[in-house]
Design a protein around this motif. Sequence first.
Motif, PDB file in Angstrom:
ATOM      1  N   GLY A   1     -75.196 102.912 -39.770  1.00 43.81           N
ATOM      2  CA  GLY A   1     -76.627 102.865 -40.046  1.00 43.81           C
ATOM      3  C   GLY A   1     -77.353 104.003 -39.363  1.00 43.81           C
ATOM      4  N   ASP A   2     -78.183 104.732 -40.112  1.00 42.99           N
ATOM      5  CA  ASP A   2     -78.931 105.864 -39.556  1.00 42.99           C
ATOM      6  C   ASP A   2     -80.146 105.339 -38.793  1.00 42.99           C
ATOM      7  OD1 ASP A   2     -80.088 108.232 -38.953  1.00 42.99           O
ATOM      8  OD2 ASP A   2     -80.441 108.872 -41.011  1.00 42.99           O
ATOM      9  N   VAL A   3     -80.261 105.729 -37.536  1.00 40.55           N
ATOM     10  CA  VAL A   3     -81.353 105.237 -36.700  1.00 40.55           C
ATOM     11  C   VAL A   3     -82.687 105.843 -37.127  1.00 40.55           C
ATOM     12  CG1 VAL A   3     -82.285 105.202 -34.370  1.00 40.55           C
ATOM     13  CG2 VAL A   3     -79.857 104.802 -34.741  1.00 40.55           C
ATOM     14  N   GLY A   4     -82.691 107.135 -37.435  1.00 42.29           N
ATOM     15  CA  GLY A   4     -83.955 107.806 -37.731  1.00 42.29           C
ATOM     16  C   GLY A   4     -84.875 107.737 -36.532  1.00 42.29           C
ATOM     17  N   GLY A   5     -86.126 107.404 -36.763  1.00 42.83           N
ATOM     18  CA  GLY A   5     -87.074 107.299 -35.654  1.00 42.83           C
ATOM     19  C   GLY A   5     -87.292 105.886 -35.179  1.00 42.83           C
ATOM     20  N   ALA A   6     -86.460 104.946 -35.660  1.00 41.72           N
ATOM     21  CA  ALA A   6     -86.664 103.538 -35.340  1.00 41.72           C
ATOM     22  C   ALA A   6     -86.274 103.229 -33.901  1.00 41.72           C
ATOM     23  CB  ALA A   6     -85.864 102.660 -36.294  1.00 41.72           C
ATOM     24  N   THR A   7     -86.863 102.172 -33.373  1.00 40.94           N
ATOM     25  CA  THR A   7     -86.449 101.629 -32.077  1.00 40.94           C
ATOM     26  C   THR A   7     -85.775 100.276 -32.244  1.00 40.94           C
ATOM     27  OG1 THR A   7     -88.624 100.630 -31.768  1.00 40.94           O
ATOM     28  CG2 THR A   7     -88.276 102.845 -30.841  1.00 40.94           C
ATOM     29  N   THR A   8     -85.776  99.755 -33.480  1.00 41.09           N
ATOM     30  CA  THR A   8     -85.094  98.497 -33.785  1.00 41.09           C
ATOM     31  C   THR A   8     -84.262  98.692 -35.041  1.00 41.09           C
ATOM     32  OG1 THR A   8     -86.875  97.173 -32.832  1.00 41.09           O
ATOM     33  CG2 THR A   8     -85.369  96.060 -34.332  1.00 41.09           C
ATOM     34  N   LEU A   9     -83.014  98.248 -34.985  1.00 38.20           N
ATOM     35  CA  LEU A   9     -82.148  98.375 -36.146  1.00 38.20           C
ATOM     36  C   LEU A   9     -81.158  97.222 -36.139  1.00 38.20           C
ATOM     37  CD1 LEU A   9     -81.349 100.118 -38.620  1.00 38.20           C
ATOM     38  CD2 LEU A   9     -79.680 101.254 -37.132  1.00 38.20           C
ATOM     39  N   ASN A  10     -81.303  96.327 -37.119  1.00 35.70           N
ATOM     40  CA  ASN A  10     -80.345  95.242 -37.272  1.00 35.70           C
ATOM     41  C   ASN A  10     -79.142  95.737 -38.067  1.00 35.70           C
ATOM     42  OD1 ASN A  10     -81.981  93.409 -35.885  1.00 35.70           O
ATOM     43  ND2 ASN A  10     -83.080  92.848 -37.756  1.00 35.70           N
ATOM     44  N   LEU A  11     -77.962  95.265 -37.705  1.00 38.12           N
ATOM     45  CA  LEU A  11     -76.721  95.748 -38.293  1.00 38.12           C
ATOM     46  C   LEU A  11     -75.926  94.573 -38.849  1.00 38.12           C
ATOM     47  CD1 LEU A  11     -75.767  98.143 -35.366  1.00 38.12           C
ATOM     48  CD2 LEU A  11     -76.728  98.837 -37.573  1.00 38.12           C
ATOM     49  N   GLU A  12     -75.173  94.848 -39.913  1.00 35.33           N
ATOM     50  CA  GLU A  12     -74.388  93.789 -40.551  1.00 35.33           C
ATOM     51  C   GLU A  12     -72.930  94.190 -40.645  1.00 35.33           C
ATOM     52  OE1 GLU A  12     -74.020  92.151 -45.025  1.00 35.33           O
ATOM     53  OE2 GLU A  12     -76.021  91.858 -44.135  1.00 35.33           O
TER      54      GLU A  12
ATOM     55  N   ILE B   1     -82.560 101.548 -28.406  1.00 31.33           N
ATOM     56  CA  ILE B   1     -82.556 100.919 -29.729  1.00 31.33           C
ATOM     57  C   ILE B   1     -82.064  99.485 -29.546  1.00 31.33           C
ATOM     58  CG2 ILE B   1     -81.762 101.061 -32.113  1.00 31.33           C
ATOM     59  CD1 ILE B   1     -83.260 103.548 -31.160  1.00 31.33           C
ATOM     60  N   THR B   2     -82.777  98.557 -30.112  1.00 30.42           N
ATOM     61  CA  THR B   2     -82.371  97.152 -30.023  1.00 30.42           C
ATOM     62  C   THR B   2     -82.190  96.587 -31.422  1.00 30.42           C
ATOM     63  OG1 THR B   2     -84.660  96.376 -29.978  1.00 30.42           O
ATOM     64  CG2 THR B   2     -83.607  96.810 -27.854  1.00 30.42           C
ATOM     65  N   GLY B   3     -81.507  95.469 -31.503  1.00 31.19           N
ATOM     66  CA  GLY B   3     -81.301  94.822 -32.787  1.00 31.19           C
ATOM     67  C   GLY B   3     -80.346  93.660 -32.657  1.00 31.19           C
ATOM     68  N   VAL B   4     -79.947  93.130 -33.802  1.00 28.12           N
ATOM     69  CA  VAL B   4     -79.028  92.004 -33.865  1.00 28.12           C
ATOM     70  C   VAL B   4     -77.915  92.358 -34.846  1.00 28.12           C
ATOM     71  CG1 VAL B   4     -78.745  89.573 -34.484  1.00 28.12           C
ATOM     72  CG2 VAL B   4     -80.831  90.336 -33.319  1.00 28.12           C
ATOM     73  N   VAL B   5     -76.690  92.030 -34.476  1.00 26.58           N
ATOM     74  CA  VAL B   5     -75.547  92.199 -35.371  1.00 26.58           C
ATOM     75  C   VAL B   5     -75.234  90.845 -35.994  1.00 26.58           C
ATOM     76  CG1 VAL B   5     -73.107  92.813 -35.566  1.00 26.58           C
ATOM     77  CG2 VAL B   5     -74.615  94.132 -34.056  1.00 26.58           C
TER      78      VAL B   5
ATOM     79  N   TYR C   1     -78.219  93.233 -29.228  1.00 24.73           N
ATOM     80  CA  TYR C   1     -77.702  94.375 -28.480  1.00 24.73           C
ATOM     81  C   TYR C   1     -78.857  95.280 -28.088  1.00 24.73           C
ATOM     82  CZ  TYR C   1     -78.562  97.552 -32.385  1.00 24.73           C
ATOM     83  OH  TYR C   1     -79.182  98.307 -33.355  1.00 24.73           O
ATOM     84  N   ALA C   2     -78.592  96.128 -27.106  1.00 24.14           N
ATOM     85  CA  ALA C   2     -79.499  97.217 -26.740  1.00 24.14           C
ATOM     86  C   ALA C   2     -78.629  98.413 -26.395  1.00 24.14           C
ATOM     87  CB  ALA C   2     -80.381  96.830 -25.566  1.00 24.14           C
ATOM     88  N   ILE C   3     -78.969  99.572 -26.935  1.00 21.98           N
ATOM     89  CA  ILE C   3     -78.171 100.767 -26.699  1.00 21.98           C
ATOM     90  C   ILE C   3     -79.105 101.946 -26.531  1.00 21.98           C
ATOM     91  CG2 ILE C   3     -77.888 101.419 -29.150  1.00 21.98           C
ATOM     92  CD1 ILE C   3     -74.918 102.029 -28.436  1.00 21.98           C
ATOM     93  N   HIS C   4     -78.675 102.947 -25.793  1.00 24.24           N
ATOM     94  CA  HIS C   4     -79.514 104.107 -25.481  1.00 24.24           C
ATOM     95  C   HIS C   4     -78.911 105.347 -26.129  1.00 24.24           C
ATOM     96  CE1 HIS C   4     -80.518 101.113 -22.440  1.00 24.24           C
ATOM     97  NE2 HIS C   4     -81.715 101.682 -22.419  1.00 24.24           N
ATOM     98  N   VAL C   5     -79.771 106.118 -26.788  1.00 23.98           N
ATOM     99  CA  VAL C   5     -79.311 107.270 -27.554  1.00 23.98           C
ATOM    100  C   VAL C   5     -80.256 108.437 -27.311  1.00 23.98           C
ATOM    101  CG1 VAL C   5     -78.309 105.786 -29.327  1.00 23.98           C
ATOM    102  CG2 VAL C   5     -80.644 106.640 -29.615  1.00 23.98           C
ATOM    103  N   PRO C   6     -79.765 109.672 -27.489  1.00 20.26           N
ATOM    104  CA  PRO C   6     -80.641 110.841 -27.328  1.00 20.26           C
ATOM    105  C   PRO C   6     -81.519 111.035 -28.552  1.00 20.26           C
ATOM    106  CG  PRO C   6     -78.463 111.553 -27.973  1.00 20.26           C
ATOM    107  CD  PRO C   6     -78.384 110.055 -27.792  1.00 20.26           C
TER     108      PRO C   6
END
Length: 874
Positions: free
Chosen positions: A409-420, A347-351, A385-390
């Motif tokens: 923040g719930d990841v769900g099926g996403a591979t990108t999630l920006n966080l605040e 999962i990747t994104g920006v904080v 950031y980039a993080i690995h999850v099951p």
Amino acid sequence: MAFRRSTVAPLFLPLAIVSAACGGEIQDTPGEGGGGSPPVETCADLVLAFEAGDPDGHADPLGAAAAGQARAGRIQAADVPPPAHGRQGIQDGDFLLINDKIAVVIEDQGLSDSYGRFGGEILSVDRVGEDGQPLGLSKFLETIQLTSLYQIDPTSVSVMNDGSNGEAAVLRVAGTLKALPFLAETFGAAFPKQHDGLTAAYDFILEPGAEKLVIRYGLINATDRDVDTGASLEGSLAILGFFQASQNKSFLPGLGFVKGTGSPEYVAFENDTLPFAYQGPNATPLDFGGIDIGGFQTYTTEGVTVAPCSVGWFDDHEIVVGEPGGGVDLLGEAVRRANGLEPWREITGVVTDAAGAPVAGAYVHAEGAGGAYFSRATTGADGAYAIHVPEGEVTLTPSKQGYPHVTAGDVGGATTLNLELGAHGLIEVTATEEGSGVAIPVRVQVIPEAGFDPTPEAWGAQDEANGRLWQEFAVDGTATLAVPPGAHQVIVSRGYEWELYDQMVDVPEGATTTIDAVLAHSVDTTGAVSADFHIHSMYSPDSSDPTVIKVKCALADGLDVPVSSEHDWVIDFQPYIEDLGATQWARGLPAEELTTFTWGHFGVVPLVPKPGELNNGAIDWLGKSADEVFSEVRALAEDPALIVHHPSRDTAFQAYFRAVEYDRATASSDDPNWSENFDAIEVFNHDDFVAARELAIADWFSLLDAGKIYWAVGSSDSHEVRTDPIGYPRNYLFLGTDDLSTVTGTLVAQSIKQGNSTVGGGLFMTVVGPDASGPGDAVPFPGGTADFTVTVQCPSWVDADTLEVIVNGETVSEEPLLPIGAGPGKRFVNTVSLALPAGPRAYVLFHAKGDADLAPLHPGKRPFAMSNPILFQR
């Protein structure tokens, strides 16, 4: 090792180790137990040694990557970069196992640094760069591989396969099992001796292209009965003793950064350079061994049984090396690759902050259902950031000190999630000296009026103590700190000689609130320098404070002479002070806490680091009496002062007076290990006069009553600046100078030996007696009465109200401190006239105190000062 105050030393708990590792107390069998002898060898035809290989191995191990091989060979220290931790180093003649992914250095046989004594240990676990060379990122400290309390004392370290045939490189460490000396001397009787003297070996195996090192264990059983390392017990005596915590955070998959427990898939160690992990054989879990105290952890691998007259080889454990700077997240991926498992999804994104600006250095925490903690990643300069999850339910939560906690923040099926992150403002502090306008080192504390949500333990970031959001040590007098919007108490201080700034400020969302803190130097200590002789940092196994942070704390709290006191290791604080450009504020000195495991701890001040010598020049105490060790200290070129640390605690391994059963009535001991060849007693150890009165002070007074003159010192024994302030208490040495560049180890040692000092925790005391005498002086009995002038000073925020007069260990009077002068600091001057008691000698000392604590700087610490005695002789 440390284990101060009420902390229990893990390796000194034989019954705890036995019950934790084995599920119950071990029952001795005839000839096997703690009181008996090792089993008799009965197998005449059994070869009692493991085959040794090539003593040198591959001539060019560093060419492994270019050749697509794994190689093993003997090296020179200059061939590879030193470990990044700065402790035990690589020596000429050690061995390198290397492929194109990882590099592991294993020491040759012989006397070893740190706590494993015999050599043959892993010294470095590193990654290999694109040029095929180790990167020098290792912060692997020490892991002791034990069978019960026994470790292999190598008779050979050799290369079984140098890897030139394209197969695994194999290094063998072979020898006899011997009890580690510090364990055997202390608690050997509590352990079965069935392993003593048996022949054993470790094979360190590195495959080409592998990211893990495999360790196999061999044991020759030449007895008439099974040798069991735990297979038939509830637990195991195959123990991994981790001395990693001072520079590595322990991480357990599914649980996070918590204390040892359970049977984790692997045990990871995260640092800022290169993480690594331990797992059982063939990627099986390890079992927690019951000890996680004082920077030491135990885990166990599978126990085995070797039949009589046979040789057994068993896979024992494995070490996986992570990615440079990748933390536990990329380490987890390395573990899965090494074990042939599928990678987790990325999962990747920006904080960003509430205004949409990227936030660097924020953590992102990955958690699952039921509170399972999966991983942690850190944002880069661009907030990415980039993080690995099951697969399955996963939430991501950003965090950073000073920002309010937010909803995951719930990841769900996403591979990108920006966080605040939550809304914040800034507090910007500038601290200067009143009058001169010079920037000064200060401690900045921020306490939100509304409090804040505690950080979960699993996240691996401890909150500051006493409700503080920030405790910043600003060496250049400036600090910019993020805080939630709202009201905050801001405290800017510089120790016990300065006034402080203490105000509530309002910080609007998205705005910067500036604070100009102008502090007055209100306590006059001309001719005296303040010193703390007992400070630990990450070079001690039970302190995780970076050394530079310890030095910054000393500078911020106005300590003139911080003295390094690592357990059985020698470093110098002065280079850190110079790197910080702060030589006008402090003079660092090197020393050691000589940490015996049987009869106490001792300060050796000063002691110069000696690179290349055992433990960087620390005193080797194993197998020696106190007389022998003290005599060695006396013979040192530095001519150091020898201080008995925390002499009167309940635990004998920490407290010399308790270890020898010191008798106050005789001011002596019948123990053969009693020696009076020391200079001073650490009467105060992170405490005050009232707390120490019935213990260390009572012991000290009994010596003085018997005419045995030892001087008192007081030091912090600080292991963690989060809770233990450096310089509480501190010693004021009357050296007759304020020029710290002229302060030397020789001058400090002489002052300790002469007793011309007072001890203060918030208060500064001077005493002038008959004939201008002072603390540490011996003078003839005067006729009639003896007159003393006692001066006590403190800043206005410190409480001082009572002066206690002590003659020959007894309180003869308590009187109010008499204020004089107009401030801003407080100054008290009392004239005391005493009729000295009859007898050949007398000693007089003074104790000042206040009722209120040292809040807001050090809540819970009581202000006090005590003088060393003035001695009177007829």
